[in-house]
Design a protein around this motif. Sequence first.
Motif, PDB file in Angstrom:
ATOM      1  N   ALA A 148      41.170  31.436  45.540  1.00  0.00           N
ATOM      2  CA  ALA A 148      41.732  30.242  46.601  1.00  0.00           C
ATOM      3  C   ALA A 148      41.927  31.012  47.851  1.00  0.00           C
ATOM      4  O   ALA A 148      41.751  29.774  48.590  1.00  0.00           O
ATOM      5  CB  ALA A 148      43.034  29.613  45.817  1.00  0.00           C
ATOM      6  N   ALA A 149      42.006  31.894  47.762  1.00  0.00           N
ATOM      7  CA  ALA A 149      42.234  32.429  49.370  1.00  0.00           C
ATOM      8  C   ALA A 149      40.715  33.068  50.071  1.00  0.00           C
ATOM      9  O   ALA A 149      40.392  33.578  50.883  1.00  0.00           O
ATOM     10  CB  ALA A 149      42.458  33.675  49.110  1.00  0.00           C
ATOM     11  N   ALA A 150      39.829  32.261  48.758  1.00  0.00           N
ATOM     12  CA  ALA A 150      38.447  32.581  49.689  1.00  0.00           C
ATOM     13  C   ALA A 150      38.229  33.651  49.773  1.00  0.00           C
ATOM     14  O   ALA A 150      37.711  34.213  51.589  1.00  0.00           O
ATOM     15  CB  ALA A 150      38.129  31.672  50.281  1.00  0.00           C
ATOM     16  N   PRO A 151      38.300  35.316  49.360  1.00  0.00           N
ATOM     17  CA  PRO A 151      38.200  36.331  49.839  1.00  0.00           C
ATOM     18  C   PRO A 151      37.136  37.087  50.627  1.00  0.00           C
ATOM     19  O   PRO A 151      35.791  36.966  49.982  1.00  0.00           O
ATOM     20  CB  PRO A 151      38.955  37.157  49.164  1.00  0.00           C
ATOM     21  CG  PRO A 151      37.963  37.060  47.558  1.00  0.00           C
ATOM     22  CD  PRO A 151      38.384  35.220  47.658  1.00  0.00           C
ATOM     23  N   GLU A 152      36.916  37.492  50.948  1.00  0.00           N
ATOM     24  CA  GLU A 152      35.317  38.405  51.939  1.00  0.00           C
ATOM     25  C   GLU A 152      35.269  39.764  51.072  1.00  0.00           C
ATOM     26  O   GLU A 152      36.409  40.434  50.867  1.00  0.00           O
ATOM     27  CB  GLU A 152      35.517  38.946  53.353  1.00  0.00           C
ATOM     28  CG  GLU A 152      35.613  37.419  53.997  1.00  0.00           C
ATOM     29  CD  GLU A 152      35.667  38.301  56.051  1.00  0.00           C
ATOM     30  OE1 GLU A 152      35.565  38.518  55.903  1.00  0.00           O
ATOM     31  OE2 GLU A 152      36.661  36.921  56.333  1.00  0.00           O
ATOM     32  N   ALA A 153      34.810  39.983  50.326  1.00  0.00           N
ATOM     33  CA  ALA A 153      33.555  41.543  49.723  1.00  0.00           C
ATOM     34  C   ALA A 153      33.300  42.693  50.819  1.00  0.00           C
ATOM     35  O   ALA A 153      33.031  42.105  52.206  1.00  0.00           O
ATOM     36  CB  ALA A 153      32.450  41.296  48.944  1.00  0.00           C
ATOM     37  N   VAL A 200      44.163  39.864  54.077  1.00  0.00           N
ATOM     38  CA  VAL A 200      45.174  40.116  53.189  1.00  0.00           C
ATOM     39  C   VAL A 200      45.423  39.120  53.021  1.00  0.00           C
ATOM     40  O   VAL A 200      46.028  37.880  53.195  1.00  0.00           O
ATOM     41  CB  VAL A 200      46.706  41.502  53.803  1.00  0.00           C
ATOM     42  CG1 VAL A 200      47.466  41.711  53.042  1.00  0.00           C
ATOM     43  CG2 VAL A 200      46.288  42.362  55.093  1.00  0.00           C
ATOM     44  N   VAL A 201      45.655  39.386  51.135  1.00  0.00           N
ATOM     45  CA  VAL A 201      46.169  38.193  50.594  1.00  0.00           C
ATOM     46  C   VAL A 201      46.863  38.626  49.563  1.00  0.00           C
ATOM     47  O   VAL A 201      46.959  39.715  49.100  1.00  0.00           O
ATOM     48  CB  VAL A 201      44.372  38.003  49.456  1.00  0.00           C
ATOM     49  CG1 VAL A 201      45.697  37.191  48.267  1.00  0.00           C
ATOM     50  CG2 VAL A 201      43.021  37.208  50.185  1.00  0.00           C
ATOM     51  N   VAL A 202      47.827  38.457  49.676  1.00  0.00           N
ATOM     52  CA  VAL A 202      49.067  38.322  48.613  1.00  0.00           C
ATOM     53  C   VAL A 202      49.126  37.335  47.564  1.00  0.00           C
ATOM     54  O   VAL A 202      49.834  36.585  47.628  1.00  0.00           O
ATOM     55  CB  VAL A 202      50.261  38.773  49.693  1.00  0.00           C
ATOM     56  CG1 VAL A 202      51.583  39.073  48.434  1.00  0.00           C
ATOM     57  CG2 VAL A 202      50.370  39.584  50.203  1.00  0.00           C
ATOM     58  N   PRO A 203      48.680  37.324  46.231  1.00  0.00           N
ATOM     59  CA  PRO A 203      49.017  37.069  45.922  1.00  0.00           C
ATOM     60  C   PRO A 203      50.253  36.334  45.098  1.00  0.00           C
ATOM     61  O   PRO A 203      51.119  37.612  44.943  1.00  0.00           O
ATOM     62  CB  PRO A 203      48.177  36.947  44.311  1.00  0.00           C
ATOM     63  CG  PRO A 203      47.154  38.145  44.898  1.00  0.00           C
ATOM     64  CD  PRO A 203      48.233  38.346  46.058  1.00  0.00           C
ATOM     65  N   GLN A 204      51.126  35.380  44.500  1.00  0.00           N
ATOM     66  CA  GLN A 204      52.247  35.100  44.119  1.00  0.00           C
ATOM     67  C   GLN A 204      52.398  34.881  42.797  1.00  0.00           C
ATOM     68  O   GLN A 204      52.716  33.307  42.775  1.00  0.00           O
ATOM     69  CB  GLN A 204      52.839  34.484  45.035  1.00  0.00           C
ATOM     70  CG  GLN A 204      53.682  34.834  46.764  1.00  0.00           C
ATOM     71  CD  GLN A 204      53.895  36.015  46.519  1.00  0.00           C
ATOM     72  OE1 GLN A 204      55.113  35.953  46.504  1.00  0.00           O
ATOM     73  NE2 GLN A 204      53.616  37.228  47.699  1.00  0.00           N
ATOM     74  N   THR A 206      39.152  41.800  52.214  1.00  0.00           N
ATOM     75  CA  THR A 206      39.612  41.837  52.031  1.00  0.00           C
ATOM     76  C   THR A 206      40.689  43.006  51.147  1.00  0.00           C
ATOM     77  O   THR A 206      40.110  43.550  50.458  1.00  0.00           O
ATOM     78  CB  THR A 206      39.809  40.271  51.547  1.00  0.00           C
ATOM     79  OG1 THR A 206      38.872  39.378  51.599  1.00  0.00           O
ATOM     80  CG2 THR A 206      41.485  39.877  50.771  1.00  0.00           C
ATOM     81  N   LEU A 207      41.532  42.726  51.681  1.00  0.00           N
ATOM     82  CA  LEU A 207      42.957  43.823  51.197  1.00  0.00           C
ATOM     83  C   LEU A 207      44.071  42.597  50.151  1.00  0.00           C
ATOM     84  O   LEU A 207      44.098  41.899  50.648  1.00  0.00           O
ATOM     85  CB  LEU A 207      44.292  44.350  51.988  1.00  0.00           C
ATOM     86  CG  LEU A 207      43.574  45.773  52.389  1.00  0.00           C
ATOM     87  CD1 LEU A 207      44.195  46.204  53.611  1.00  0.00           C
ATOM     88  CD2 LEU A 207      42.893  47.225  51.807  1.00  0.00           C
ATOM     89  N   VAL A 208      44.331  42.750  48.507  1.00  0.00           N
ATOM     90  CA  VAL A 208      44.574  42.277  48.510  1.00  0.00           C
ATOM     91  C   VAL A 208      45.892  43.286  47.680  1.00  0.00           C
ATOM     92  O   VAL A 208      45.581  44.053  47.260  1.00  0.00           O
ATOM     93  CB  VAL A 208      44.179  41.834  46.918  1.00  0.00           C
ATOM     94  CG1 VAL A 208      44.556  41.101  45.872  1.00  0.00           C
ATOM     95  CG2 VAL A 208      42.367  41.133  47.054  1.00  0.00           C
ATOM     96  N   LEU A 209      46.978  42.856  47.849  1.00  0.00           N
ATOM     97  CA  LEU A 209      48.523  43.103  47.919  1.00  0.00           C
ATOM     98  C   LEU A 209      49.120  42.198  47.105  1.00  0.00           C
ATOM     99  O   LEU A 209      49.527  41.494  46.759  1.00  0.00           O
ATOM    100  CB  LEU A 209      48.955  43.204  48.537  1.00  0.00           C
ATOM    101  CG  LEU A 209      48.316  43.804  50.968  1.00  0.00           C
ATOM    102  CD1 LEU A 209      49.787  44.106  51.179  1.00  0.00           C
ATOM    103  CD2 LEU A 209      47.894  45.425  50.255  1.00  0.00           C
ATOM    104  N   LEU A 253      49.821  44.493  57.920  1.00  0.00           N
ATOM    105  CA  LEU A 253      47.456  45.101  58.011  1.00  0.00           C
ATOM    106  C   LEU A 253      47.546  43.283  59.435  1.00  0.00           C
ATOM    107  O   LEU A 253      46.043  43.965  59.338  1.00  0.00           O
ATOM    108  CB  LEU A 253      47.473  44.892  56.964  1.00  0.00           C
ATOM    109  CG  LEU A 253      48.063  45.799  55.980  1.00  0.00           C
ATOM    110  CD1 LEU A 253      48.067  46.009  54.789  1.00  0.00           C
ATOM    111  CD2 LEU A 253      46.817  47.522  56.106  1.00  0.00           C
ATOM    112  N   ARG A 254      47.705  42.828  58.589  1.00  0.00           N
ATOM    113  CA  ARG A 254      47.617  41.387  59.696  1.00  0.00           C
ATOM    114  C   ARG A 254      47.130  41.361  61.103  1.00  0.00           C
ATOM    115  O   ARG A 254      45.992  41.177  61.383  1.00  0.00           O
ATOM    116  CB  ARG A 254      47.298  40.083  58.526  1.00  0.00           C
ATOM    117  CG  ARG A 254      47.607  39.626  57.466  1.00  0.00           C
ATOM    118  CD  ARG A 254      48.061  38.031  57.650  1.00  0.00           C
ATOM    119  NE  ARG A 254      48.279  37.920  55.491  1.00  0.00           N
ATOM    120  CZ  ARG A 254      48.883  37.766  55.495  1.00  0.00           C
ATOM    121  NH1 ARG A 254      50.332  38.253  55.540  1.00  0.00           N
ATOM    122  NH2 ARG A 254      48.825  37.986  53.717  1.00  0.00           N
ATOM    123  N   THR A 255      48.406  41.867  61.254  1.00  0.00           N
ATOM    124  CA  THR A 255      48.077  42.006  62.808  1.00  0.00           C
ATOM    125  C   THR A 255      46.913  42.624  63.384  1.00  0.00           C
ATOM    126  O   THR A 255      47.006  42.888  64.500  1.00  0.00           O
ATOM    127  CB  THR A 255      49.625  42.744  63.694  1.00  0.00           C
ATOM    128  OG1 THR A 255      49.826  43.740  63.170  1.00  0.00           O
ATOM    129  CG2 THR A 255      50.760  41.155  63.238  1.00  0.00           C
TER     130      THR A 255
END
Length: 149
Positions: A53-58, A28-32, A5-8, A21-23
């Motif tokens: 909350a996004a359940a990211p993958e390591a 990709v997770v973009v916290p707001q 997961t990329l966290v921007l 990046l998603r395409t």
Amino acid sequence: MTPGTLVLLGAPLPGELADELRTQGLHVVVPQPTEDPMSGARYVAGSALAIAAAAPEAPLVLVGHGPAGPLLPSLGGAQKAAKRLVGGYVFLDADLPAHGGDWPDAPCAFLATSEGDARLSAARARAWETAHTTPENLCESLRKIIAEL
């Protein structure tokens, strides 16, 4: 490295970076968070909740833009406390963390979109991967520098 997961983090993120990046098949997770990066700990806490909350993958790769850069080590610590592996940090036109105290404990890189960015020299002095790119090539350059971590 291949990120799970990329966290921007940071605003405003350049262009449509997350969508591009998603395409390309990246998670990709973009916290707001409601807080501004200048709020420090409140921004880190809000971002950590959004990441959970996004359940990211390591492994996670934390990408900080602008004033979010110095907060990446603290956010990395929060992820590790939550048992999520942080595989690397990328500082994208970002301010750098101060020496001492919270410091990234995974590979780091600095990506600049301005050739004269003085932070490039500071990142090189820390033996980080560094690169310069144009806004048009940002997505490809980001993928390349992450692969080198």
